[in-house]
Design a protein around this motif. Structure first.
Motif, PDB file in Angstrom:
ATOM      1  N   PRO A 261       0.816  -1.233   0.000  1.00  0.00           N
ATOM      2  CA  PRO A 261       0.000   0.000   0.000  1.00  0.00           C
ATOM      3  C   PRO A 261       0.842   1.272   0.000  1.00  0.00           C
ATOM      4  O   PRO A 261       0.389   2.318  -0.456  1.00  0.00           O
ATOM      5  N   GLU A 262       2.085   1.165   0.475  1.00  0.00           N
ATOM      6  CA  GLU A 262       2.928   2.370   0.560  1.00  0.00           C
ATOM      7  C   GLU A 262       3.329   2.900  -0.822  1.00  0.00           C
ATOM      8  O   GLU A 262       3.779   4.038  -0.935  1.00  0.00           O
ATOM      9  N   LEU A 263       3.167   2.099  -1.851  1.00  0.00           N
ATOM     10  CA  LEU A 263       3.558   2.560  -3.188  1.00  0.00           C
ATOM     11  C   LEU A 263       2.440   3.349  -3.882  1.00  0.00           C
ATOM     12  O   LEU A 263       2.662   3.952  -4.933  1.00  0.00           O
ATOM     13  N   ALA A 264       1.256   3.332  -3.318  1.00  0.00           N
ATOM     14  CA  ALA A 264       0.136   4.054  -3.935  1.00  0.00           C
ATOM     15  C   ALA A 264       0.221   5.522  -3.525  1.00  0.00           C
ATOM     16  O   ALA A 264       0.147   5.855  -2.342  1.00  0.00           O
ATOM     17  N   MET A 265       0.403   6.364  -4.502  1.00  0.00           N
ATOM     18  CA  MET A 265       0.542   7.795  -4.228  1.00  0.00           C
ATOM     19  C   MET A 265      -0.813   8.454  -4.418  1.00  0.00           C
ATOM     20  O   MET A 265      -1.235   8.763  -5.531  1.00  0.00           O
ATOM     21  N   HIS A 266      -1.504   8.634  -3.294  1.00  0.00           N
ATOM     22  CA  HIS A 266      -2.882   9.109  -3.357  1.00  0.00           C
ATOM     23  C   HIS A 266      -3.263   9.821  -2.063  1.00  0.00           C
ATOM     24  O   HIS A 266      -2.572   9.707  -1.036  1.00  0.00           O
ATOM     25  N   VAL A 267      -4.342  10.561  -2.108  1.00  0.00           N
ATOM     26  CA  VAL A 267      -5.019  11.037  -0.898  1.00  0.00           C
ATOM     27  C   VAL A 267      -6.475  10.590  -1.006  1.00  0.00           C
ATOM     28  O   VAL A 267      -7.127  10.809  -2.035  1.00  0.00           O
ATOM     29  N   LYS A 268      -6.955   9.916  -0.006  1.00  0.00           N
ATOM     30  CA  LYS A 268      -8.337   9.418   0.033  1.00  0.00           C
ATOM     31  C   LYS A 268      -8.637   8.516  -1.175  1.00  0.00           C
ATOM     32  O   LYS A 268      -9.772   8.435  -1.633  1.00  0.00           O
ATOM     33  N   GLY A 269      -7.596   7.914  -1.736  1.00  0.00           N
ATOM     34  CA  GLY A 269      -7.799   7.000  -2.866  1.00  0.00           C
ATOM     35  C   GLY A 269      -7.615   7.646  -4.227  1.00  0.00           C
ATOM     36  O   GLY A 269      -7.576   6.965  -5.239  1.00  0.00           O
ATOM     37  N   GLN A 270      -7.493   8.961  -4.266  1.00  0.00           N
ATOM     38  CA  GLN A 270      -7.324   9.624  -5.570  1.00  0.00           C
ATOM     39  C   GLN A 270      -5.869  10.053  -5.785  1.00  0.00           C
ATOM     40  O   GLN A 270      -5.235  10.625  -4.897  1.00  0.00           O
ATOM     41  N   GLU A 271      -5.389   9.790  -7.001  1.00  0.00           N
ATOM     42  CA  GLU A 271      -3.995  10.035  -7.339  1.00  0.00           C
ATOM     43  C   GLU A 271      -3.691  11.530  -7.489  1.00  0.00           C
ATOM     44  O   GLU A 271      -4.586  12.334  -7.732  1.00  0.00           O
TER      45      GLU A 271
END
Lengths: 610, 159
Positions: free
Chosen positions: A427-437
């Motif tokens: 999950p740490e590789l997902a660059m998002h806030v609240k699920g949005q990139e």
């Protein structure tokens, strides 16, 4: 006036369509478009609803200045609960569709329920029909628009549709209108698809009038005149939004290879100069610029792909010119995934428009997949045999098509970075806030941008505040909370007028908006003023926040990925810095009048009349 | 000396300010559906072409009209519709080779460009000078000038 005074309420479960009077009390308090749409959403649905279930409500909202001669009057917003974030989605678009909806006599279109079969909604002034979409279901945005115009024998119809990405419930599917303008973010297209609603087609002949024509036309002229000679406007017209890429490169705020870096060595191959460069074979990417309805800027790009490029060698259908690169697409298909092949980027742009999905979220998700590939977490076996290394243009072109069509690894990419990275245990590789990139601004160099991202009501977004000036002057979290809060309210007000945010970069001041509103709406209600606009913006912001809190979000969601909070920027102006969110956020909550854990207080709810 | 609308489609961005200005002038509302000038967007927006009546010297519409509702305004050179005489028979819309005179169901009469009585609003509002209002004898001047520059072999051939 300038409001049409009507809402079209369509229930897709029951197959009914009825016009009802616009609630003018709400219009006075929330203005239009983003604000008024949010109010209608709040009053018509339970925020805890499953975003892809029949009880989500989908709203197309225009503003009081939409469809008028005010510059950039083509805006409309699509609102619903987002399947990408679980928060409120408010995604606005230009083109010609929004204006046409209002010309048909409606300020808002509100869609409830879910059709049991694929349908499209055809609106010709007072005649509203829910028609079978069997012939266009499973087809592209481009085909859908052509088919509807042909079927109704009317080239003047305007169409907004959801593409296959929306049908396939891609979490970041877009609603695309007029072939290449999109309500792009937060997955509003997936909500449209979940309702079995392929398209909304509109023909409007009713016209829009200003309450005080002389006053309004004087305000229109003042706005046109100031924009005509404004340097920012001239730059947007000539260079488009992609001129930003050189600025971000120089500053060191250009997210590169999934935010591992902040400057990109290939920027010269995909910047504005590259778009205008005539190659040895005579090909030039840029064809012409193009305006949305009523727009005297015309920042839109029409571009074409070199016919010898590998992406289209066997695809003559893409030898046409169509929507070209803007800053966010250039960033998301370029530095973010390490690709510097301008034709590959342009091709990916065609795919997002044709199949209907958000280029920013796609680029962010592909970048995360590339990092997973680089780490060996996924291999060619997962990626349909495609080498997903950073920088591979084929990875971009093939995956953009697969994501649009919902094929192979494209189905995984259609989940968005958050769900995809959770699936693979990183999950740490997902660059998002609240699920949005993220958009193309790194918040280690641009500190206030980080606060804006963290607190944006629709997840990571660069369009809900503006702290550029402060951020470029000082690379720290000091003094960023106040301009962030104030610009959020300002932007919420501008978004609620029905004009484009870019007029602010093109010379228009808030006083121009006040004059336009008072001419358009007149003195039926109380007069508009700068103070009232800002208060309206604050009201809109807090209503969106209240929706999110009711949906189950908390202050803990106002955060940034670890990479931005813990890993220092490797180069540029922000070299050695991380985002100072922990310093800015409490200050921001205090300015907002929220509790220490980010909740709205009863006093605030009362003061703003929420 | 009469003036004409001079249209340079290359400069058009399809913003439709002209359609709004036209409809506002003639109907009091912003309503492209009732504009007498139309912008045609082709090939995904690669081309945008504004088009309206060119005010023919020998006007087919005028010749076809059985009620003499169409007449030349001597001051502006525009062929104008007299609503008091037009019976809405639409014969002129058939006669016009260019499609630039059309029936308006709202009023039961035909409508066409009348050059706003000599002060055309489309030209006034066009932000890119795709539509200008100039000497009717020299509507080709800009094109002629561009071609002259293109074909001049001289080394000083700049604007």
């Amino acid at each position: 006036m300038s409001w049409q005074g009507k809402v079209l309420r369509v229930n897709l479960t029951k197959g009914t369509a009825e016009a009802e009077p616009l609630n003018m009390e709400w219009a006075e308090a929330y203005m239009g478009e983003r604000g008024l749409g949010s109010k209608y959403l709040w009053e018509n649905m339970d925020p805890q609803t499953d975003p892809l279930g029949p009880d989500n409500v989908l709203i197309f909202a225009t503003g009081p200045l939409t469809s008028t001669m005010a510059p950039t009057s083509g805006r409309y917003a699509v609102l619903c609960k987002s399947p990408l974030t679980g928060a409120i989605a408010c995604s606005n678009s230009g083109g010609k569709f929004g204006a046409e909806l209002k010309f048909a006599g409606y300020d808002l279109l509100l869609l409830e329920g879910k059709s049991d079969k694929p349908v499209y909604l055809n609106i010709v002034d007072d005649t509203v029909e829910i028609l079978p979409a069997d012939d266009i279901w499973g087809t592209t945005v481009w085909h859908t628009e052509e088919w509807i115009k042909k079927t109704h024998n009317d080239p003047l119809i305007r169409v907004a549709s959801c593409g296959e990405a929306g049908e396939n419930l891609c979490r970041y599917a877009a609603v695309v209108n007029d072939l290449h303008r999109a309500a792009g973010r937060s997955g509003v297209g997936a909500v449209m698809g979940s309702k079995n609603l392929k398209a909304v087609s509109v023909r409007g002949t009713k016209g829009v009038t200003a309450a005080d024509p002389a006053k309004f036309m004087a305000a229109v002229k003042a706005s046109h005149d100031v924009m005509a000679v404004n340097e920012g406007r001239q730059e947007l017209t000539e260079l488009g939004t992609n001129s930003m890429i050189d600025m971000m490169q120089e500053f060191g705020g250009l997210p590169t290879r999934n935010f591992k870096e902040v400057q990109f060595e290939g920027v010269d191959k995909i910047n504005t100069a590259a778009m205008f460069e005539v190659k040895e074979n005579g090909h030039r990417n840029m064809v012409t610029n193009k305006a949305c309805f009523g727009c005297t800027i015309a920042c839109g790009r029409i571009a074409h792909i070199d016919e010898n490029h590998f992406s289209i060698v066997n695809k003559p259908e893409y030898k046409l010119a169509s929507g070209g690169l803007e800053y966010e697409t250039a960033y998301a298909f370029g530095p973010l995934v390490g690709v510097s092949d301008i034709d590959a980027l342009t091709y990916a742009g065609y795919m997002t428009n044709e199949h209907g999905y958000d280029p920013i979220s796609f680029g962010g998700t592909l970048a995360a997949a590339m990092e997973l590939f680089e780490m060996g977490v996924i291999t060619k076996e997962d990626t349909d045999g495609i080498d997903l290394s950073f920088g591979n243009p084929e990875a971009l072109t093939v995956m953009s098509e697969k994501t649009g069509k919902g094929e192979g690894f494209g189905k995984i990419l259609a989940m968005g970075s958050k769900l995809m990275c959770e699936k693979y245990g990183h999950p740490e590789l997902a660059m998002h806030v609240k699920g949005q990139e993220f958009a193309g601004y790194d918040s280690r160099a641009l500190q206030g941008m980080g606060l804006g991202y963290a607190t944006s009501n629709r997840g990571a977004c660069h369009l809900k505040h503006s702290t550029f000036g402060e951020d470029m002057e000082d690379v720290s979290g000091n003094g960023k909370a106040e301009p962030c809060k104030t610009s959020q309210d300002h932007v919420a007000a501008i978004d609620s007028t029905g004009l484009c945010l870019f007029v602010g970069d093109a010379g228009m001041e808030i006083s121009h908006f006040v004059d336009l509103l008072n001419g358009a709406i007149g003195s039926d209600g109380s007069q508009w003023s700068e103070e009232r606009m800002m208060e309206t913006g604050e009201r809109v912001w807090n209503l969106e926040r209240r929706f999110n809190m009711s949906a189950g979000l908390t202050g803990a969601d106002d955060t940034l990925p670890k990479r931005l909070l813990e890993t220092p920027a490797p180069s540029g102006t922000g070299k050695g810095k991380v985002n100072e969110l922990s310093k800015m956020l409490p200050e921001y909550y205090k300015l907002r009048g929220w509790t220490e854990d980010g909740q709205l207080t009863n006093e605030l709810i009362d003061r703003l009349g929420l | 000396m009469h003036k004409s609308l001079i249209i340079d489609a290359e400069k058009c961005t399809s913003c439709l300010q002209c359609e709004m200005a036209c409809s506002y002038e003639h109907t009091g509302a912003f309503n492209p559906a009732r504009s007498r000038i139309k912008v045609f967007e082709l090939e995904h927006g690669k081309r945008s072409i504004p088009y309206t009546c060119t005010q023919c010297a020998e006007a087919w519409c005028q010749k076809a009209c059985p009620t003499n509702a169409l007449s030349r305004n001597a001051d502006t050179g525009a062929v104008e519709v007299a609503n008091s005489k037009c019976v809405g028979c639409k014969v002129c819309t058939i006669a016009c080779p260019f499609g630039t005179i059309n029936f308006d169901q709202n009023i039961g009469k035909v409508v066409k460009c009348n050059l706003c009585s000599g002060d055309p609003k489309c030209a006034e509002v066009c932000p890119t000078d795709a539509i200008t209002f100039g000497d009717a004898n020299w509507t080709g001047l800009n094109k002629m000038r561009a071609t002259a520059i293109d074909t001049d072999a001289g080394s000083q051939a700049s604007a």
